[in-house]
Design a protein around this motif. Structure first.
Motif, PDB file in Angstrom:
ATOM      1  N   SER A 168       0.815  -1.214   0.000  1.00  0.00           N
ATOM      2  CA  SER A 168       0.000   0.000   0.000  1.00  0.00           C
ATOM      3  C   SER A 168       0.846   1.260   0.000  1.00  0.00           C
ATOM      4  N   LEU A 169       0.296   2.312  -0.623  1.00  0.00           N
ATOM      5  CA  LEU A 169       0.817   3.663  -0.479  1.00  0.00           C
ATOM      6  C   LEU A 169       0.021   4.293   0.653  1.00  0.00           C
ATOM      7  N   GLU A 170       0.698   4.599   1.759  1.00  0.00           N
ATOM      8  CA  GLU A 170       0.038   5.083   2.973  1.00  0.00           C
ATOM      9  C   GLU A 170       0.217   6.592   3.121  1.00  0.00           C
ATOM     10  N   ARG A 171      -0.856   7.256   3.553  1.00  0.00           N
ATOM     11  CA  ARG A 171      -0.792   8.679   3.866  1.00  0.00           C
ATOM     12  C   ARG A 171      -1.513   8.912   5.193  1.00  0.00           C
ATOM     13  N   HIS A 172      -0.847   9.623   6.107  1.00  0.00           N
ATOM     14  CA  HIS A 172      -1.409   9.873   7.431  1.00  0.00           C
ATOM     15  C   HIS A 172      -1.173  11.321   7.836  1.00  0.00           C
ATOM     16  N   ILE A 173      -2.176  11.937   8.418  1.00  0.00           N
ATOM     17  CA  ILE A 173      -2.065  13.277   8.986  1.00  0.00           C
ATOM     18  C   ILE A 173      -2.032  13.122  10.500  1.00  0.00           C
ATOM     19  N   PHE A 174      -1.007  13.653  11.151  1.00  0.00           N
ATOM     20  CA  PHE A 174      -0.825  13.412  12.583  1.00  0.00           C
ATOM     21  C   PHE A 174      -1.896  14.095  13.432  1.00  0.00           C
ATOM     22  N   ASN A 175      -2.265  15.316  13.106  1.00  0.00           N
ATOM     23  CA  ASN A 175      -3.312  16.009  13.853  1.00  0.00           C
ATOM     24  C   ASN A 175      -4.661  15.402  13.503  1.00  0.00           C
ATOM     25  N   GLY A 176      -5.274  14.735  14.469  1.00  0.00           N
ATOM     26  CA  GLY A 176      -6.552  14.092  14.235  1.00  0.00           C
ATOM     27  C   GLY A 176      -6.437  12.667  13.738  1.00  0.00           C
ATOM     28  N   GLU A 177      -5.209  12.223  13.446  1.00  0.00           N
ATOM     29  CA  GLU A 177      -4.935  10.852  13.001  1.00  0.00           C
ATOM     30  C   GLU A 177      -5.830  10.463  11.820  1.00  0.00           C
ATOM     31  N   GLN A 178      -5.820  11.310  10.789  1.00  0.00           N
ATOM     32  CA  GLN A 178      -6.525  11.020   9.544  1.00  0.00           C
ATOM     33  C   GLN A 178      -5.682  10.064   8.704  1.00  0.00           C
ATOM     34  N   SER A 179      -6.332   9.154   7.969  1.00  0.00           N
ATOM     35  CA  SER A 179      -5.570   8.095   7.300  1.00  0.00           C
ATOM     36  C   SER A 179      -6.176   7.744   5.939  1.00  0.00           C
ATOM     37  N   TRP A 180      -5.285   7.395   4.995  1.00  0.00           N
ATOM     38  CA  TRP A 180      -5.679   7.021   3.631  1.00  0.00           C
ATOM     39  C   TRP A 180      -4.645   6.043   3.099  1.00  0.00           C
ATOM     40  N   ALA A 181      -5.070   5.101   2.263  1.00  0.00           N
ATOM     41  CA  ALA A 181      -4.114   4.189   1.630  1.00  0.00           C
ATOM     42  C   ALA A 181      -4.686   3.640   0.332  1.00  0.00           C
ATOM     43  N   SER A 182      -3.801   3.432  -0.630  1.00  0.00           N
ATOM     44  CA  SER A 182      -4.160   2.791  -1.896  1.00  0.00           C
ATOM     45  C   SER A 182      -3.372   1.491  -2.002  1.00  0.00           C
ATOM     46  N   TYR A 183      -4.100   0.372  -2.138  1.00  0.00           N
ATOM     47  CA  TYR A 183      -3.482  -0.952  -2.177  1.00  0.00           C
ATOM     48  C   TYR A 183      -3.366  -1.449  -3.616  1.00  0.00           C
ATOM     49  N   SER A 184      -2.131  -1.590  -4.078  1.00  0.00           N
ATOM     50  CA  SER A 184      -1.889  -2.163  -5.401  1.00  0.00           C
ATOM     51  C   SER A 184      -1.894  -3.690  -5.346  1.00  0.00           C
ATOM     52  N   GLN A 185      -1.662  -4.236  -4.147  1.00  0.00           N
ATOM     53  CA  GLN A 185      -1.747  -5.680  -3.919  1.00  0.00           C
ATOM     54  C   GLN A 185      -2.388  -5.884  -2.551  1.00  0.00           C
ATOM     55  N   HIS A 186      -3.357  -6.811  -2.476  1.00  0.00           N
ATOM     56  CA  HIS A 186      -4.066  -6.994  -1.202  1.00  0.00           C
ATOM     57  C   HIS A 186      -4.498  -8.453  -1.068  1.00  0.00           C
ATOM     58  N   ASP A 187      -3.521  -9.283  -0.715  1.00  0.00           N
ATOM     59  CA  ASP A 187      -3.764 -10.718  -0.559  1.00  0.00           C
ATOM     60  C   ASP A 187      -4.285 -11.087   0.823  1.00  0.00           C
ATOM     61  N   LEU A 188      -4.064 -10.229   1.830  1.00  0.00           N
ATOM     62  CA  LEU A 188      -4.226 -10.651   3.215  1.00  0.00           C
ATOM     63  C   LEU A 188      -5.351  -9.958   3.971  1.00  0.00           C
ATOM     64  N   ASN A 189      -5.270  -8.659   4.110  1.00  0.00           N
ATOM     65  CA  ASN A 189      -6.132  -7.943   5.047  1.00  0.00           C
ATOM     66  C   ASN A 189      -7.197  -7.072   4.403  1.00  0.00           C
ATOM     67  N   VAL A 190      -7.107  -6.841   3.102  1.00  0.00           N
ATOM     68  CA  VAL A 190      -8.037  -5.941   2.419  1.00  0.00           C
ATOM     69  C   VAL A 190      -8.640  -6.658   1.216  1.00  0.00           C
ATOM     70  N   LEU A 191      -9.906  -7.010   1.299  1.00  0.00           N
ATOM     71  CA  LEU A 191     -10.616  -7.651   0.187  1.00  0.00           C
ATOM     72  C   LEU A 191      -9.787  -8.763  -0.464  1.00  0.00           C
ATOM     73  N   PRO A 192      -9.297  -9.710   0.320  1.00  0.00           N
ATOM     74  CA  PRO A 192      -8.484 -10.792  -0.265  1.00  0.00           C
ATOM     75  C   PRO A 192      -9.278 -11.567  -1.316  1.00  0.00           C
ATOM     76  N   GLY A 193      -8.602 -11.882  -2.416  1.00  0.00           N
ATOM     77  CA  GLY A 193      -9.252 -12.612  -3.499  1.00  0.00           C
ATOM     78  C   GLY A 193      -9.893 -11.720  -4.538  1.00  0.00           C
ATOM     79  N   LYS A 194     -10.035 -10.422  -4.229  1.00  0.00           N
ATOM     80  CA  LYS A 194     -10.604  -9.470  -5.178  1.00  0.00           C
ATOM     81  C   LYS A 194      -9.490  -8.821  -5.995  1.00  0.00           C
ATOM     82  N   LYS A 195      -9.753  -8.558  -7.266  1.00  0.00           N
ATOM     83  CA  LYS A 195      -8.775  -7.926  -8.133  1.00  0.00           C
ATOM     84  C   LYS A 195      -9.014  -6.423  -8.219  1.00  0.00           C
ATOM     85  N   GLY A 196      -7.947  -5.690  -8.491  1.00  0.00           N
ATOM     86  CA  GLY A 196      -8.055  -4.251  -8.679  1.00  0.00           C
ATOM     87  C   GLY A 196      -7.492  -3.456  -7.524  1.00  0.00           C
ATOM     88  N   THR A 197      -7.396  -2.151  -7.710  1.00  0.00           N
ATOM     89  CA  THR A 197      -6.867  -1.254  -6.688  1.00  0.00           C
ATOM     90  C   THR A 197      -7.924  -0.972  -5.627  1.00  0.00           C
TER      91      THR A 197
END
Length: 262
Positions: free
Chosen positions: A70-99
């Motif tokens: 994943s490409l991770e982006r985090h803002i420290f104030n307020g702990e805002q978070s974003w990520a784009s997964y180019s590969q996700h075999d384990l924890n994010v929609l495993p078995g699904k194709k695409g970003t």
């Protein structure tokens, strides 16, 4: 038994990261001194937060089970978070194709796959959990003094050529609201004052003693100590996974509005 430990690594990682969001309540003099020394070296969360935000590539490699990248982006104030997964075999929609793209803005999670919103409650719940977890994995050594954890000095132990100060980390059920809490043994390097490794338990999987091991390798990036490589090991010393942060960049000017998924 070795296989079962490997298969529970993902849960072990998230369990550890989550508990570090609750923090120090009771400690002895020696443990407090070790925590103070660590904060003196890394500057604590106050120093980290002066960087405003961070972007990095996160590779979560669980060997034969696959990877999350994943490409991770985090803002420290307020702990805002974003990520784009180019590969996700384990924890994010495993078995699904695409970003797959996750976000957590003001505590509200969102998830898309190839730009299409995913509304499955389990996937959304996992999104919130993982966004919080990945933030804490990055920032946890800067947050050890938050409220809720109990520290106890356990003496020293020589590992290789280094005699480490060992500190037990436990949690009070009245704070965590859990019948069983994870336990940790942190190994403080007396020369660098950093935590080079730790052992941890995982009661949810029947691992009631801190026998799982994680080692950490640090890099100084823009004045911030980042544990860029972590390696997991089972009770028998067998490797369980390697987790890396790379291309770490601070002060990117991220705004939480840009993390919202449309």
């Amino acid at each position: 038994m070795k296989l079962s430990f490997k298969n529970t690594l993902a849960s072990a990682i998230v369990a550890f990261a989550f508990t570090f969001s609750i923090a120090a309540q009771n400690t002895d003099t020696k443990s407090a001194a070790l925590l103070d020394a660590l904060e003196t070296v890394n500057g604590g969360y106050k120093k980290l937060s002066t960087k405003k935000d961070v972007e990095f590539t996160y590779v979560y490699d669980n060997f034969e089970k696959g990877k999350d990248v994943s490409l991770e982006r985090h803002i420290f104030n307020g702990e805002q978070s974003w990520a784009s997964y180019s590969q996700h075999d384990l924890n994010v929609l495993p078995g699904k194709k695409g970003t797959a793209v996750q976000s957590l803005v003001d505590g509200i999670p969102a998830l898309t796959l190839e730009g299409k919103a995913i509304t499955d409650p389990k996937a959304i719940g996992g999104t919130k959990f993982l966004r919080e977890v990945n933030f804490y994995w990055f920032a946890m050594m800067y947050k050890l003094k938050n409220e809720g954890a109990n520290y106890k000095f356990l003496g020293t132990e020589k590992v290789g050529n280094i005699t480490y100060d060992k500190v037990s980390l436990t949690y009070s059920s009245d704070v965590t609201k859990k019948e069983q809490n994870d336990e940790y043994i942190l190994y403080f390097n007396p020369e660098t004052h950093l935590v080079d490794q730790f052992y941890f338990s995982l009661p949810a999987w029947g691992i009631n003693k801190p026998v799982l091991k994680m080692t950490l390798t640090y890099e100084t990036i823009d004045g911030i100590l980042v544990s860029t490589v972590r390696k997991g090991f089972g009770p028998d010393g067998s490797p369980m996974g390697v987790f890396t942060f790379s291309n770490v960049k601070f002060n990117n000017g991220f705004k939480k509005e840009a993390f919202l998924l449309k």
